[in-house]
Design a protein around this motif. Sequence first.
Motif, PDB file in Angstrom:
ATOM      1  N   ASN A  68       0.845  -1.196   0.000  1.00  0.00           N
ATOM      2  CA  ASN A  68       0.000   0.000   0.000  1.00  0.00           C
ATOM      3  C   ASN A  68       0.872   1.234   0.000  1.00  0.00           C
ATOM      4  OD1 ASN A  68      -2.741  -0.895   0.072  1.00  0.00           O
ATOM      5  ND2 ASN A  68      -2.311  -1.759   2.082  1.00  0.00           N
ATOM      6  N   PRO A  69       0.463   2.336  -0.555  1.00  0.00           N
ATOM      7  CA  PRO A  69      -0.825   2.534  -1.201  1.00  0.00           C
ATOM      8  C   PRO A  69      -0.846   2.090  -2.654  1.00  0.00           C
ATOM      9  CG  PRO A  69       0.328   4.618  -1.164  1.00  0.00           C
ATOM     10  CD  PRO A  69       1.193   3.603  -0.435  1.00  0.00           C
ATOM     11  N   HIS A  70       0.349   1.860  -3.268  1.00  0.00           N
ATOM     12  CA  HIS A  70       0.410   1.428  -4.662  1.00  0.00           C
ATOM     13  C   HIS A  70       1.311   0.213  -4.779  1.00  0.00           C
ATOM     14  CE1 HIS A  70      -1.469   5.141  -5.945  1.00  0.00           C
ATOM     15  NE2 HIS A  70      -0.615   5.789  -5.178  1.00  0.00           N
ATOM     16  N   SER A  71       0.854  -0.769  -5.512  1.00  0.00           N
ATOM     17  CA  SER A  71       1.681  -1.932  -5.810  1.00  0.00           C
ATOM     18  C   SER A  71       2.568  -1.592  -7.009  1.00  0.00           C
ATOM     19  CB  SER A  71       0.791  -3.132  -6.133  1.00  0.00           C
ATOM     20  OG  SER A  71       0.006  -3.457  -5.014  1.00  0.00           O
ATOM     21  N   TRP A  72       3.628  -2.375  -7.182  1.00  0.00           N
ATOM     22  CA  TRP A  72       4.554  -2.162  -8.289  1.00  0.00           C
ATOM     23  C   TRP A  72       4.872  -3.479  -8.967  1.00  0.00           C
ATOM     24  CZ3 TRP A  72       6.594   2.335 -10.261  1.00  0.00           C
ATOM     25  CH2 TRP A  72       6.264   3.504  -9.556  1.00  0.00           C
ATOM     26  N   LEU A  73       4.915  -3.441 -10.299  1.00  0.00           N
ATOM     27  CA  LEU A  73       5.332  -4.577 -11.103  1.00  0.00           C
ATOM     28  C   LEU A  73       6.589  -4.170 -11.862  1.00  0.00           C
ATOM     29  CD1 LEU A  73       4.629  -7.448 -12.217  1.00  0.00           C
ATOM     30  CD2 LEU A  73       3.641  -6.247 -14.175  1.00  0.00           C
ATOM     31  N   TYR A  74       7.596  -5.037 -11.823  1.00  0.00           N
ATOM     32  CA  TYR A  74       8.845  -4.773 -12.525  1.00  0.00           C
ATOM     33  C   TYR A  74       9.006  -5.826 -13.602  1.00  0.00           C
ATOM     34  CZ  TYR A  74       9.731  -1.730  -8.589  1.00  0.00           C
ATOM     35  OH  TYR A  74       9.630  -0.735  -7.654  1.00  0.00           O
ATOM     36  N   LEU A  75       9.462  -5.380 -14.786  1.00  0.00           N
ATOM     37  CA  LEU A  75       9.682  -6.332 -15.860  1.00  0.00           C
ATOM     38  C   LEU A  75      10.900  -5.972 -16.675  1.00  0.00           C
ATOM     39  CD1 LEU A  75       7.359  -5.142 -18.548  1.00  0.00           C
ATOM     40  CD2 LEU A  75       6.224  -5.845 -16.528  1.00  0.00           C
ATOM     41  N   ASP A  76      11.492  -7.006 -17.251  1.00  0.00           N
ATOM     42  CA  ASP A  76      12.599  -6.822 -18.171  1.00  0.00           C
ATOM     43  C   ASP A  76      12.019  -6.675 -19.566  1.00  0.00           C
ATOM     44  OD1 ASP A  76      14.669  -6.883 -16.341  1.00  0.00           O
ATOM     45  OD2 ASP A  76      15.070  -9.019 -16.600  1.00  0.00           O
ATOM     46  N   VAL A  77      12.387  -5.580 -20.227  1.00  0.00           N
ATOM     47  CA  VAL A  77      11.879  -5.254 -21.553  1.00  0.00           C
ATOM     48  C   VAL A  77      13.048  -5.237 -22.529  1.00  0.00           C
ATOM     49  CG1 VAL A  77      10.706  -3.501 -22.948  1.00  0.00           C
ATOM     50  CG2 VAL A  77      10.013  -3.881 -20.560  1.00  0.00           C
ATOM     51  N   LYS A  78      12.915  -6.007 -23.628  1.00  0.00           N
ATOM     52  CA  LYS A  78      13.960  -6.037 -24.647  1.00  0.00           C
ATOM     53  C   LYS A  78      13.915  -4.740 -25.436  1.00  0.00           C
ATOM     54  CE  LYS A  78      16.032  -9.198 -27.894  1.00  0.00           C
ATOM     55  NZ  LYS A  78      15.918 -10.508 -28.530  1.00  0.00           N
ATOM     56  N   GLN A  79      15.064  -4.089 -25.541  1.00  0.00           N
ATOM     57  CA  GLN A  79      15.187  -2.818 -26.244  1.00  0.00           C
ATOM     58  C   GLN A  79      15.465  -3.067 -27.731  1.00  0.00           C
ATOM     59  OE1 GLN A  79      14.808   0.193 -24.195  1.00  0.00           O
ATOM     60  NE2 GLN A  79      13.976  -1.603 -23.173  1.00  0.00           N
ATOM     61  N   PRO A  80      15.263  -2.067 -28.586  1.00  0.00           N
ATOM     62  CA  PRO A  80      15.512  -2.236 -30.024  1.00  0.00           C
ATOM     63  C   PRO A  80      16.940  -2.694 -30.346  1.00  0.00           C
ATOM     64  CG  PRO A  80      14.303  -0.207 -29.642  1.00  0.00           C
ATOM     65  CD  PRO A  80      14.681  -0.753 -28.292  1.00  0.00           C
ATOM     66  N   ASP A  81      17.924  -2.306 -29.514  1.00  0.00           N
ATOM     67  CA  ASP A  81      19.314  -2.707 -29.766  1.00  0.00           C
ATOM     68  C   ASP A  81      19.641  -4.097 -29.218  1.00  0.00           C
ATOM     69  OD1 ASP A  81      19.516  -2.359 -27.021  1.00  0.00           O
ATOM     70  OD2 ASP A  81      21.012  -0.755 -27.114  1.00  0.00           O
ATOM     71  N   GLY A  82      18.641  -4.779 -28.643  1.00  0.00           N
ATOM     72  CA  GLY A  82      18.850  -6.129 -28.126  1.00  0.00           C
ATOM     73  C   GLY A  82      19.158  -6.175 -26.635  1.00  0.00           C
ATOM     74  N   SER A  83      19.492  -5.043 -26.047  1.00  0.00           N
ATOM     75  CA  SER A  83      19.748  -5.018 -24.610  1.00  0.00           C
ATOM     76  C   SER A  83      18.426  -5.134 -23.849  1.00  0.00           C
ATOM     77  CB  SER A  83      20.477  -3.723 -24.217  1.00  0.00           C
ATOM     78  OG  SER A  83      19.637  -2.603 -24.432  1.00  0.00           O
ATOM     79  N   VAL A  84      18.517  -5.370 -22.560  1.00  0.00           N
ATOM     80  CA  VAL A  84      17.326  -5.511 -21.723  1.00  0.00           C
ATOM     81  C   VAL A  84      17.331  -4.404 -20.678  1.00  0.00           C
ATOM     82  CG1 VAL A  84      16.143  -7.004 -20.059  1.00  0.00           C
ATOM     83  CG2 VAL A  84      17.200  -7.999 -22.090  1.00  0.00           C
ATOM     84  N   ALA A  85      16.178  -3.753 -20.522  1.00  0.00           N
ATOM     85  CA  ALA A  85      16.036  -2.699 -19.513  1.00  0.00           C
ATOM     86  C   ALA A  85      14.938  -3.108 -18.543  1.00  0.00           C
ATOM     87  CB  ALA A  85      15.675  -1.370 -20.173  1.00  0.00           C
ATOM     88  N   ASN A  86      15.158  -2.868 -17.263  1.00  0.00           N
ATOM     89  CA  ASN A  86      14.144  -3.175 -16.256  1.00  0.00           C
ATOM     90  C   ASN A  86      13.249  -1.965 -16.074  1.00  0.00           C
ATOM     91  OD1 ASN A  86      13.359  -3.575 -13.036  1.00  0.00           O
ATOM     92  ND2 ASN A  86      13.427  -5.443 -14.250  1.00  0.00           N
ATOM     93  N   TRP A  87      11.944  -2.167 -16.145  1.00  0.00           N
ATOM     94  CA  TRP A  87      10.937  -1.121 -15.999  1.00  0.00           C
ATOM     95  C   TRP A  87      10.105  -1.396 -14.765  1.00  0.00           C
ATOM     96  CZ3 TRP A  87       9.094   3.011 -19.132  1.00  0.00           C
ATOM     97  CH2 TRP A  87       9.864   3.268 -20.268  1.00  0.00           C
TER      98      TRP A  87
END
Length: 141
Positions: A52-71
């Motif tokens: 509380n008060p807000h939940s959070w979801l984190y994910l690894d997102v593949k970037q256009p250059d092939g690297s991965v960024a955590n959001w």
Amino acid sequence: MNPTPKLLGALAVAGFLGAALPANAHHAFSAEFDAEKPIELKGQVTKLELVNPHSWLYLDVKQPDGSVANWGFEFGAPFSLKEKGITKASLPVGSEVSIQGFRAKNGKNFGYAVTTTLADGRSVKTGGAQDAPGAQAAAPQ
């Protein structure tokens, strides 16, 4: 019955102590997120925080250059999410999800999730801010 000076003193001290405790301020959507920057991302869940008060979801997102960024994406309150069927079991680490929402004003890899599409295909309204433009649906640019 007349209150005694000790009772009045104790009430005054209690009042001051209560006022001195930190308050958990609740922010408006527009304080952190940009309604002019809708986003849609797909990635693999790395962490779900049902707090509380807000939940959070984190994910690894593949970037256009092939690297991965955590959001990180802000969700609504845990109780609201549970009513919609969102639990740690429905968003296990490693599962793929798609999120429509809005980017953080600071430009970092954070956003506000309006709709989350789970690995099983269900789409769930996961945001909790009443003033978010996505209380309708976010359309990516």
